[in-house]
Structure formats: C-alpha cells, structure tokens
Design a protein around this motif. Structure first.
Motif, PDB file in Angstrom:
ATOM      1  N   PHE A  47       0.835  -1.202   0.000  1.00  0.00           N
ATOM      2  CA  PHE A  47       0.000   0.000   0.000  1.00  0.00           C
ATOM      3  C   PHE A  47       0.866   1.247   0.000  1.00  0.00           C
ATOM      4  CE2 PHE A  47      -2.631   3.254   2.131  1.00  0.00           C
ATOM      5  CZ  PHE A  47      -3.661   3.329   1.211  1.00  0.00           C
ATOM      6  N   GLY A  48       1.698   1.387   1.036  1.00  0.00           N
ATOM      7  CA  GLY A  48       2.570   2.550   1.106  1.00  0.00           C
ATOM      8  C   GLY A  48       3.050   2.819   2.509  1.00  0.00           C
ATOM      9  N   PHE A  79       2.639  10.784   2.710  1.00  0.00           N
ATOM     10  CA  PHE A  79       2.344   9.413   2.316  1.00  0.00           C
ATOM     11  C   PHE A  79       3.168   9.088   1.084  1.00  0.00           C
ATOM     12  CE2 PHE A  79      -0.080   6.403  -0.322  1.00  0.00           C
ATOM     13  CZ  PHE A  79      -0.084   5.321   0.553  1.00  0.00           C
ATOM     14  N   LYS A  80       3.870   7.977   1.116  1.00  0.00           N
ATOM     15  CA  LYS A  80       4.643   7.520  -0.035  1.00  0.00           C
ATOM     16  C   LYS A  80       4.027   6.199  -0.491  1.00  0.00           C
ATOM     17  CE  LYS A  80       9.203   6.311  -1.617  1.00  0.00           C
ATOM     18  NZ  LYS A  80      10.570   5.960  -1.261  1.00  0.00           N
ATOM     19  N   PRO A  81       3.365   6.182  -1.643  1.00  0.00           N
ATOM     20  CA  PRO A  81       2.714   4.954  -2.101  1.00  0.00           C
ATOM     21  C   PRO A  81       3.719   3.871  -2.484  1.00  0.00           C
ATOM     22  CG  PRO A  81       2.564   6.648  -3.778  1.00  0.00           C
ATOM     23  CD  PRO A  81       3.172   7.288  -2.577  1.00  0.00           C
ATOM     24  N   PHE A  85       1.086   0.069  -5.835  1.00  0.00           N
ATOM     25  CA  PHE A  85       0.015   1.062  -5.783  1.00  0.00           C
ATOM     26  C   PHE A  85       0.186   2.044  -6.947  1.00  0.00           C
ATOM     27  CE2 PHE A  85      -2.172   4.166  -2.566  1.00  0.00           C
ATOM     28  CZ  PHE A  85      -3.154   4.437  -3.489  1.00  0.00           C
ATOM     29  N   VAL A  86       1.396   2.541  -7.125  1.00  0.00           N
ATOM     30  CA  VAL A  86       1.683   3.500  -8.198  1.00  0.00           C
ATOM     31  C   VAL A  86       1.397   2.872  -9.564  1.00  0.00           C
ATOM     32  CG1 VAL A  86       3.510   4.834  -9.330  1.00  0.00           C
ATOM     33  CG2 VAL A  86       3.369   4.785  -6.834  1.00  0.00           C
TER      34      VAL A  86
END
Length: 106
Positions: A47-48, A79-81, A85-86
């Motif tokens: 997710f991240g 937040f860093k995905p 997710f990206v």
C-alpha cells in the motif's frame, strides 16, 4: 470517496457491521497519527508508507504587514505509495476532472 463510502463498501464486501468497520478504521488512523507524532513511520506492504518529511527553516513574509517572519524547521506528515500502488494507478483508464474543488471521475 469519503470515509462513509469506504466503510459502506467494506461492510458490503465482508458482511461485517458498519459500526465495527468504522471503529477499526478510526483505530487505524489513531495509530498512524500516534506513531508519526512519536517520530516512527508506518509501513503497510503493498500500500505505502506514512512518513515524516523535514521542512528546513526559512524566512516567510506577512504580505499584509510587509514583515519578514522566521518559519522554524518542522516536520510534516506525508504518504509515499508502494510501487504496486503506483503501477495500479498508472494503469487506470479513468479521467479525473476538478469539480467544486474535488477530483471526480467523469
């Protein structure tokens, strides 16, 4: 999508009562906030990551008073995905359009 929509969707897919899902979701949010306040990032595989970013001290301006204001060094949540997710979002075919300050599907 709002929090109520997420709760409703999860309840529909799992059969768990909405109240229980809301309690779990609120507990998750609270844990993320608490961890970040304590300086510890939260990693959710696939997710991240909820992390802290450091903002350097700088000089800002109060335009109304035309005065320089010192803004001290501080941290902000970010937040860093995750890569998966990206990639999923990049592969999406939906077109988003601004509508009353919100992004919506068209």
């Amino acid at each position: 999508m709002r929090k109520a929509d997420i709760v409703g969707s999860i309840a529909e897919k799992t059969g768990i009562p909405k109240v229980d899902i809301l309690v779990a979701l609120e507990a998750f949010f609270k844990e993320v906030k608490t961890s970040l306040v304590e300086g510890e990032p939260v990693y959710v595989r696939g997710f991240g990551s909820f992390i802290l970013k450091k903002r350097a001290a700088k000089i800002g301006r109060n335009i109304k008073k035309n005065v320089a204001v010192e803004i001290p060094e501080h941290f902000i949540p970010a937040f860093k995905p995750a890569r998966e997710f990206v990639q999923a979002v990049k592969g999406s075919t939906h077109e988003l359009v601004a509508h009353d300050g919100e992004m919506v599907d068209q």
